[in-house]
Design an enzyme around this catalytic site. Structure first.
Site, short mmCIF file in Angstrom:
data_model
loop_
_atom_site.label_atom_id
_atom_site.label_comp_id
_atom_site.label_asym_id
_atom_site.label_seq_id
_atom_site.Cartn_x
_atom_site.Cartn_y
_atom_site.Cartn_z
N LYS A 22 59.34 8.04 40.55
CA LYS A 22 60.14 7.71 39.37
C LYS A 22 60.31 8.93 38.45
O LYS A 22 61.43 9.26 38.05
CB LYS A 22 59.47 6.58 38.58
CG LYS A 22 60.05 6.40 37.19
CD LYS A 22 59.09 5.67 36.27
CE LYS A 22 59.56 5.74 34.84
NZ LYS A 22 58.73 6.54 33.97
N ASN A 23 59.20 9.58 38.13
CA ASN A 23 59.31 10.63 37.11
C ASN A 23 59.96 11.91 37.64
O ASN A 23 60.35 12.77 36.85
CB ASN A 23 57.95 10.91 36.46
CG ASN A 23 57.58 9.78 35.49
OD1 ASN A 23 58.45 8.99 35.10
ND2 ASN A 23 56.32 9.70 35.12
N CYS A 117 58.98 3.61 26.76
CA CYS A 117 57.71 2.97 26.44
C CYS A 117 57.14 3.54 25.15
O CYS A 117 57.24 4.72 24.88
CB CYS A 117 56.72 3.20 27.58
SG CYS A 117 57.10 2.23 29.04
N ARG A 122 56.01 10.18 20.00
CA ARG A 122 56.53 10.90 21.17
C ARG A 122 57.51 11.97 20.70
O ARG A 122 58.72 11.84 20.85
CB ARG A 122 57.16 9.92 22.16
CG ARG A 122 56.14 8.93 22.71
CD ARG A 122 56.67 8.13 23.86
NE ARG A 122 56.80 8.90 25.09
CZ ARG A 122 57.07 8.37 26.27
NH1 ARG A 122 57.22 7.08 26.39
NH2 ARG A 122 57.19 9.13 27.35
N PRO A 123 56.97 13.05 20.12
CA PRO A 123 57.85 14.10 19.60
C PRO A 123 58.54 14.86 20.72
O PRO A 123 58.07 14.88 21.86
CB PRO A 123 56.89 15.02 18.85
CG PRO A 123 55.57 14.82 19.50
CD PRO A 123 55.55 13.41 20.04
N ILE A 124 59.68 15.51 20.39
CA ILE A 124 60.32 16.39 21.38
C ILE A 124 60.48 17.80 20.79
O ILE A 124 61.39 18.53 21.14
CB ILE A 124 61.66 15.83 21.91
CG1 ILE A 124 62.67 15.58 20.78
CG2 ILE A 124 61.45 14.56 22.70
CD1 ILE A 124 64.09 15.38 21.30
N GLN A 126 58.81 20.47 21.30
CA GLN A 126 58.69 21.58 22.26
C GLN A 126 59.97 21.76 23.07
O GLN A 126 60.32 22.86 23.45
CB GLN A 126 57.50 21.37 23.20
CG GLN A 126 56.16 21.35 22.49
CD GLN A 126 55.91 22.63 21.69
OE1 GLN A 126 55.94 23.73 22.23
NE2 GLN A 126 55.68 22.48 20.39
N ASP A 306 49.20 8.14 33.47
CA ASP A 306 50.00 7.02 33.98
C ASP A 306 49.22 6.13 34.94
O ASP A 306 49.74 5.11 35.40
CB ASP A 306 51.29 7.54 34.66
CG ASP A 306 52.21 8.21 33.66
OD1 ASP A 306 52.03 7.99 32.44
OD2 ASP A 306 53.09 8.98 34.09
N ARG A 398 61.16 -1.25 35.52
CA ARG A 398 61.69 0.07 35.18
C ARG A 398 61.22 1.12 36.17
O ARG A 398 61.89 2.13 36.39
CB ARG A 398 61.19 0.50 33.79
CG ARG A 398 61.89 -0.12 32.61
CD ARG A 398 61.41 0.55 31.34
NE ARG A 398 61.38 1.99 31.53
CZ ARG A 398 60.53 2.82 30.96
NH1 ARG A 398 59.62 2.38 30.13
NH2 ARG A 398 60.57 4.11 31.20
N1 EPU Z 1 54.32 16.38 23.10
C1 EPU Z 1 54.54 17.07 21.94
N2 EPU Z 1 55.74 17.69 21.75
C2 EPU Z 1 56.73 17.62 22.67
C3 EPU Z 1 56.52 16.91 23.86
C4 EPU Z 1 55.28 16.30 24.06
O1 EPU Z 1 53.66 17.15 21.07
O2 EPU Z 1 57.80 18.18 22.43
C5 EPU Z 1 53.01 15.75 23.33
C6 EPU Z 1 53.15 14.23 23.48
O3 EPU Z 1 53.11 13.58 22.22
C7 EPU Z 1 51.96 13.90 24.36
C8 EPU Z 1 51.81 15.13 25.24
O4 EPU Z 1 52.52 16.17 24.59
O5 EPU Z 1 50.81 13.76 23.57
C9 EPU Z 1 52.36 14.99 26.64
O6 EPU Z 1 53.70 14.56 26.61
P1 EPU Z 1 54.75 14.92 27.75
O7 EPU Z 1 55.89 15.62 27.12
O8 EPU Z 1 54.05 15.55 28.89
O9 EPU Z 1 55.25 13.47 28.18
P2 EPU Z 1 56.71 13.04 28.57
O10 EPU Z 1 57.39 14.13 29.28
O11 EPU Z 1 57.42 12.42 27.41
C10 EPU Z 1 56.14 12.23 30.95
C11 EPU Z 1 56.26 10.95 31.73
C12 EPU Z 1 55.24 9.96 31.22
C13 EPU Z 1 53.84 10.56 31.31
C14 EPU Z 1 53.78 11.91 30.60
C15 EPU Z 1 52.46 12.63 30.79
C16 EPU Z 1 58.58 10.87 32.29
C17 EPU Z 1 59.90 10.28 32.06
N3 EPU Z 1 57.59 10.41 31.55
O12 EPU Z 1 56.42 11.89 29.61
O13 EPU Z 1 55.32 8.88 32.12
O14 EPU Z 1 52.91 9.69 30.71
O15 EPU Z 1 54.83 12.76 31.11
O16 EPU Z 1 52.21 12.83 32.14
O17 EPU Z 1 58.40 11.74 33.13
C18 EPU Z 1 55.20 6.65 32.79
O18 EPU Z 1 55.67 7.00 33.88
O19 EPU Z 1 54.70 5.52 32.59
C19 EPU Z 1 55.21 7.59 31.69
C20 EPU Z 1 55.07 7.22 30.45
#
Ligand code: EPU
Length: 430
Positions: A22-23, A117, A122-124, A126, A306, A398
């Site tokens: 999925k991811n 979810c 969930r900041p972006i 970065q 996950d 999902r």
């Molecule tokens: N974070 C920041 N700033 C950012 C991005 C992330 O501070 O700009 C922090 C987040 O708050 C978190 C950590 O960094 O504490 C890790 O977040 P990451 O960006 O790695 O997560 P993501 O890319 O939003 C993906 C998966 C998630 C999985 C995480 C960690 C997808 C679509 N989602 O999320 O998958 O938990 O990586 O491995 O790929 C799931 O499949 O159930 C799921 C939630």
């Protein structure tokens, strides 16, 4: 609204074939927007997140041709819009990949802030830091609007302040067509990062180092198209491993990459589960009582967040007290109250859950609150005595292809029923 009805306390026996990850899929499908031509993607999981992304791509002007259950052809030659609205993205977190892909190909993207979810902030930041470093102006509000200052983005050295899967992949997408070379330091190393890089390379990109913490991307003029097969889903496989660990029995889990499973296998073996690795298959057997263990989630190759809810569900049945530390997300224990309805003994203190193993769980009505939480409830329900009704299963759908069908094929007594919305609400008061 669908509900799962599970009559539990039956061991699982048989074979399960794992679908595409999925991811990886939710990044690779938007990445098809970078390709000025046709790409054929195989081993695509049939899950609602992917279907949603297909419809978003179509609304932007891509031609999406589903070839069979698991293969699709995407032609992004004639994209006419670089904007995705809130209505389109509200259900899917991975819609943030549209920003990197559209910005990378067209120098501009306007994408509503994504849904998905909810387990903490969930900041972006970065992702945005990376886009800015490549020469984009970015504004945030209800929409993220990113626009290249020059004709093309320009390669840069980017050091990520946190290890982020999403930011690593998004910046990789934005950088593939940029002028010059980009390096991403402190990059995430998950298997789906490598898969996205392999997909882009097979379309004509020049990316090296994916799977290490330093990725180098040499910008190319164009991605021309090609064929690519998505890797198997590490977490789907891990969820079936957790299921057989909880119920007892023996499963042959087919179509996996054993290396990706090591972090999960090691923990289950510590808990007394027998696991044998064979090429692209794992034999998983649990015949002895489960032993307690501690687990802490970490970026790959650590134990994946996950899989945290599913392993916690297994620990509710282990002998002794287990500790689960969630180090990636700030609030990923919302499923605990539901497990407690089945008789699990769990206390949460901040990022740590203390689980006192019980002899048995007993069925009850429970509700999924996110994708992996939902998977954990299914694992627990399969092991619980009596009947468990799981509602809000759209979260599970999902990310798991045909979970019910696959479980039924290995002896689980689980069925899907369609319940009118009002009845569902009434069932959950209190
Ligand atoms: N974070 C920041 N700033 C950012 C991005 C992330 O501070 O700009 C922090 C987040 O708050 C978190 C950590 O960094 O504490 C890790 O977040 P990451 O960006 O790695 O997560 P993501 O890319 O939003 C993906 C998966 C998630 C999985 C995480 C960690 C997808 C679509 N989602 O999320 O998958 O938990 O990586 O491995 O790929 C799931 O499949 O159930 C799921 C939630």
């Amino acid at each position: 609204m669908n509900q799962y009805i599970v009559h539990g306390n039956r061991p699982l026996f048989g074979e399960v074939t794992i679908s595409g990850a999925k991811n990886a899929a939710v990044a690779i499908v938007p990445a098809a927007l970078l390709v000025d031509g046709v790409c054929r993607i195989e081993n695509v999981p049939q899950i609602s997140d992917v279907t949603l992304l297909f419809s978003i791509l179509e609304s932007l002007g891509a031609k999406v041709r589903v070839l069979n259950q698991h293969a699709v052809e995407i032609d992004s030659h004639a994209i006419h819009s670089t904007k995705a609205t809130f209505d389109q993205v509200r259900k899917i977190r991975a819609s943030y990949y549209l920003i990197g892909a559209l910005l990378g190909r067209f120098g501009e993207a306007t994408v509503a802030m994504p849904g998905g979810c909810n387990f903490g902030v969930r900041p972006i930041d970065q992702h945005i830091k990376g886009f800015k470093a490549l020469g984009a102006e970015v504004t945030e509000g209800n929409f993220v609007h990113a626009k290249s200052k020059g004709e093309r983005l320009v390669g840069a050295n980017i050091y990520m302040d946190v290890v982020s899967v999403g930011a690593t992949m998004n910046v990789m997408m934005a950088a593939v067509l940029a002028e010059g070379t980009t390096t991403i330091e402190n990059a995430a190393k998950e298997p789906h990062i490598v898969d996205l890089a392999n997909f882009l390379n097979s379309m004509g990109a020049d990316i090296k180092g994916a799977g290490t913490d330093s990725i180098r991307i040499r910008g190319v003029e164009k991605l021309a198209g090609g064929t690519y097969g998505i890797i198997p889903d590490q977490i789907e496989a891990g969820t079936y491993m957790a299921a057989v660990a909880a119920t007892g029995g023996q499963l042959l889990i087919k179509n996996i990459i054993p290396k990706h499973m090591d972090c999960i296998s090691a923990k289950l073996m510590e808990m007394g589960v027998y696991i044998e690795e064979m090429d692209d298959t794992l034999l998983v057997r649990r015949s002895e009582p489960l032993q307690r263990a501690n687990v802490k989630t970490q970026p790959y190759p650590g134990f994946p967040t996950d899989m945290q809810p599913q392993i916690a569900a297994v620990m509710t049945l282990a002998q002794g007290t287990s500790l689960v530390t969630e180090a990636v997300w700030s609030n990923r224990f919302r499923y605990v109250d539901e497990l407690k309805r089945l008789g699990a003994k769990i206390q949460v203190d901040g990022r740590v859950a203390v689980i006192e193993g019980a002899d048995r769980l007993v069925g009850a009505p429970i509700q999924a609150c996110d994708l992996r939480a939902g998977a954990a409830l299914v694992v627990a329900a399969l092991a619980a005595e009596g009947t468990t009704e799981i509602s809000q299963v759209q979260y599970i759908e999902r990310g798991y292809e045909d979970l019910v069908g696959k479980l039924r094929s290995v002896g689980a007594d689980i069925q899907v029923i369609d319940v009118p919305d009002e009845e569902m609400c009434a069932g959950h008061i209190g």
